[in-house]
Write an enzyme that holds these catalytic residues in place. Structure first.
Site, PDB file in Angstrom:
ATOM      1  N   TRP A 141      25.510   0.510  30.798  1.00 48.44           N
ATOM      2  CA  TRP A 141      25.568  -0.797  31.468  1.00 48.44           C
ATOM      3  C   TRP A 141      24.641  -0.833  32.672  1.00 48.44           C
ATOM      4  O   TRP A 141      24.034  -1.875  32.962  1.00 48.44           O
ATOM      5  CB  TRP A 141      27.003  -1.147  31.855  1.00 48.44           C
ATOM      6  CG  TRP A 141      27.894  -1.256  30.653  1.00 48.44           C
ATOM      7  CD1 TRP A 141      28.993  -0.495  30.383  1.00 48.44           C
ATOM      8  CD2 TRP A 141      27.745  -2.152  29.540  1.00 48.44           C
ATOM      9  NE1 TRP A 141      29.540  -0.875  29.178  1.00 48.44           N
ATOM     10  CE2 TRP A 141      28.796  -1.872  28.639  1.00 48.44           C
ATOM     11  CE3 TRP A 141      26.824  -3.154  29.213  1.00 48.44           C
ATOM     12  CZ2 TRP A 141      28.955  -2.571  27.426  1.00 48.44           C
ATOM     13  CZ3 TRP A 141      26.985  -3.846  28.017  1.00 48.44           C
ATOM     14  CH2 TRP A 141      28.031  -3.552  27.146  1.00 48.44           C
ATOM     15  N   ASP A 172      28.715  -3.804  39.695  1.00 52.03           N
ATOM     16  CA  ASP A 172      29.291  -4.202  38.416  1.00 52.03           C
ATOM     17  C   ASP A 172      30.626  -3.459  38.311  1.00 52.03           C
ATOM     18  O   ASP A 172      30.657  -2.266  38.033  1.00 52.03           O
ATOM     19  CB  ASP A 172      28.353  -3.825  37.267  1.00 52.03           C
ATOM     20  CG  ASP A 172      28.976  -4.084  35.892  1.00 52.03           C
ATOM     21  OD1 ASP A 172      30.129  -4.561  35.833  1.00 52.03           O
ATOM     22  OD2 ASP A 172      28.301  -3.807  34.876  1.00 52.03           O
ATOM     23  N   LYS A 197      38.201  -6.308  30.491  1.00 47.62           N
ATOM     24  CA  LYS A 197      38.713  -4.944  30.614  1.00 47.62           C
ATOM     25  C   LYS A 197      40.034  -4.938  31.391  1.00 47.62           C
ATOM     26  O   LYS A 197      41.028  -4.421  30.924  1.00 47.62           O
ATOM     27  CB  LYS A 197      37.699  -4.029  31.323  1.00 47.62           C
ATOM     28  CG  LYS A 197      36.533  -3.490  30.495  1.00 47.62           C
ATOM     29  CD  LYS A 197      35.812  -4.447  29.637  1.00 47.62           C
ATOM     30  CE  LYS A 197      34.662  -3.884  28.853  1.00 47.62           C
ATOM     31  NZ  LYS A 197      33.353  -4.047  29.487  1.00 47.62           N
TER      32      LYS A 197
HETATM   33  C1  LIG Z   1      31.920  -4.238  29.161  1.00 48.44           C
HETATM   34  C2  LIG Z   1      30.982  -4.059  30.296  1.00 48.44           C
HETATM   35  C3  LIG Z   1      29.842  -4.871  30.473  1.00 48.44           C
HETATM   36  C4  LIG Z   1      29.460  -5.941  29.480  1.00 48.44           C
HETATM   37  O1  LIG Z   1      30.286  -7.026  29.577  1.00 48.44           O
HETATM   38  P1  LIG Z   1      30.002  -8.384  28.786  1.00 48.44           P
HETATM   39  O2  LIG Z   1      31.029  -9.297  29.341  1.00 48.44           O
HETATM   40  O3  LIG Z   1      30.168  -8.079  27.319  1.00 48.44           O
HETATM   41  O4  LIG Z   1      28.617  -8.816  29.087  1.00 48.44           O
HETATM   42  C5  LIG Z   1      29.062  -4.653  31.576  1.00 48.44           C
HETATM   43  N1  LIG Z   1      29.352  -3.702  32.477  1.00 48.44           N
HETATM   44  C6  LIG Z   1      30.426  -2.898  32.328  1.00 48.44           C
HETATM   45  C7  LIG Z   1      30.701  -1.855  33.356  1.00 48.44           C
HETATM   46  C8  LIG Z   1      31.276  -3.050  31.244  1.00 48.44           C
HETATM   47  O5  LIG Z   1      32.340  -2.245  31.094  1.00 48.44           O
END
Ligand SMILES: *Cc1c(COP(=O)(O)O)cnc(C)c1O
Length: 368
Positions: free
Chosen positions: A107, A180, A204
């Site tokens: 990511w 993030d 998540k």
């Molecule tokens: C799942 C995830 C993403 C991607 O998320 P989307 O909503 O599918 O774009 C980005 N960063 C992290 C840390 C993630 O766990």
């Protein structure tokens, strides 16, 4: 033989992931008729009184949980965390200027790729050489002199590593931290005042996919690196309280209920204690065994995603299948990491961690 589960199973999915039982039960009713309005939550106008209450309470509960001051805007937007990979540099990184990124997983790489479209990227740290099995700290982090911002991924969902503290940053008072936090937001206390921007896709730890939570320092909204389309400016969403256009109303509703659930369970400190204990149940099983191997270095281990391997890929396939048959779903690791991954977010019960640990010990006994 295929069996049909009549009860819910232990869901170790990395995302979309498990949600609290009580929230799902309440949502079932709200989908039909919310607050005695005679209309379901998905059928209400996003500018009506019922939804006003939903979004105002979601924001207030979010602020209360994380102690977010009025210096920050709390926004609910669409597009997922991946959308923020380009939104951050598009809004904040002027041509020719530098942003620092810590490269700690897939990511992070996604975020880095998009930032390069807009400005320069300095990798202040990377764990790529060892397939992202640790979190760089201390001398492994080399900030640039004047980054506009420093971006990191607090929990690396795929590789099962997690920052313990915010990373070292370069630059002076104008420089800010971007995170993030998609896969560990509100799993532990967070000092929002250290950040310029925190973003998290909901699926998540916070709700259904389709909604992204943004916590952004208001003064940064006045900075604009370039002329962007209206929908792509953070300022648009802040000025319109997340309702410039139709927001993801059901996702905001559900996220709001998850905030209330976290509050009722004791808040972020209680979540952290619980998550630590849950993860320990599985890591202890790995550490007590020569059969199982944790892929992350112990001091970098994630409390949200526990990644581990068996002695061979054949045994891993056998284990995943047997676990699924025993009511433990979603344990297959991401294709870029292999092996197994147990995702045990806030809503995941301790009983599921105990069940997995017991199952691992039994599998080792019969296959080791
Ligand atoms: C799942 C995830 C993403 C991607 O998320 P989307 O909503 O599918 O774009 C980005 N960063 C992290 C840390 C993630 O766990």
């Amino acid at each position: 033989m295929t069996t049909v589960a009549t009860e819910r199973v232990f869901n170790f999915s990395a995302g979309p992931a498990i949600l609290p039982d009580s929230v799902l039960r309440e949502a079932q009713e709200a989908i039909w008729n919310i607050d005695g309005s005679g209309i379901g939550i998905m059928e209400h106008s996003h500018r009506g009184k019922v939804f006003d209450k939903v979004i105002e309470e979601a924001e207030a509960d979010c602020r209360e949980l994380a102690g977010i001051s009025d210096d920050y805007a709390v926004l609910f937007v669409q597009g997922g965390a991946s959308h923020q990979f380009f939104m951050v540099p598009a809004n904040f990184l002027p041509d020719g200027e530098t942003a620092d990124y810590l490269n700690t997983g897939k990511w992070s790489q996604g975020a880095i790729k998009e930032a390069k479209r807009y400005g320069k990227v300095h990798l202040s740290a990377s764990s790529e050489d060892t397939n992202f099995n640790f979190i760089p700290t201390g001398a492994d982090v080399k900030p640039s002199d004047k980054p506009v911002y420093t971006h990191f991924t607090s929990n690396n969902t795929i590789f099962g590593t997690q920052f313990r503290d915010e990373p070292a940053c370069g630059g002076g008072g104008d420089s800010f931290l971007v995170c993030d936090a998609s896969s560990d937001i509100f799993s532990r206390p967070i000092d929002v005042s250290k950040y310029g921007l925190i973003y998290a896709g909901a699926q998540k730890n916070l709700g259904p996919s389709g909604t992204t939570l943004l916590i952004v320092r208001k003064d940064l909204l006045e900075r604009s690196a370039r002329d962007l389309p209206t929908m792509l400016r953070y300022k648009t969403h802040a000025e319109n309280d997340s309702r410039y256009n139709t927001p993801p109303t059901f996702g905001i509703y559900l996220m709001g209920r998850v905030f209330k659930w976290i509050k009722s369970e004791g808040g972020l400190a209680a979540m952290a204690a619980r998550n630590e204990a849950k993860a320990k149940v599985i890591y202890d099983t790995i550490d007590a065994s020569a059969f199982w191997n944790g892929t992350a270095k112990p001091d970098s281990r994630s409390r949200m995603n526990v990644c581990f391997r068996a002695p061979s890929e054949d045994l891993e396939s056998k284990f995943i299948k047997a676990a699924t048959d025993a009511g433990m779903d979603g344990l297959k690791g991401h294709r870029s990491a292999g092996g197994m991954r147990a995702s045990i977010y806030n809503a995941f019960p301790n009983a599921g961690c105990e069940a997995l640990a017991e199952f691992m010990r039994e599998f080792e006994r019969t296959n080791g």
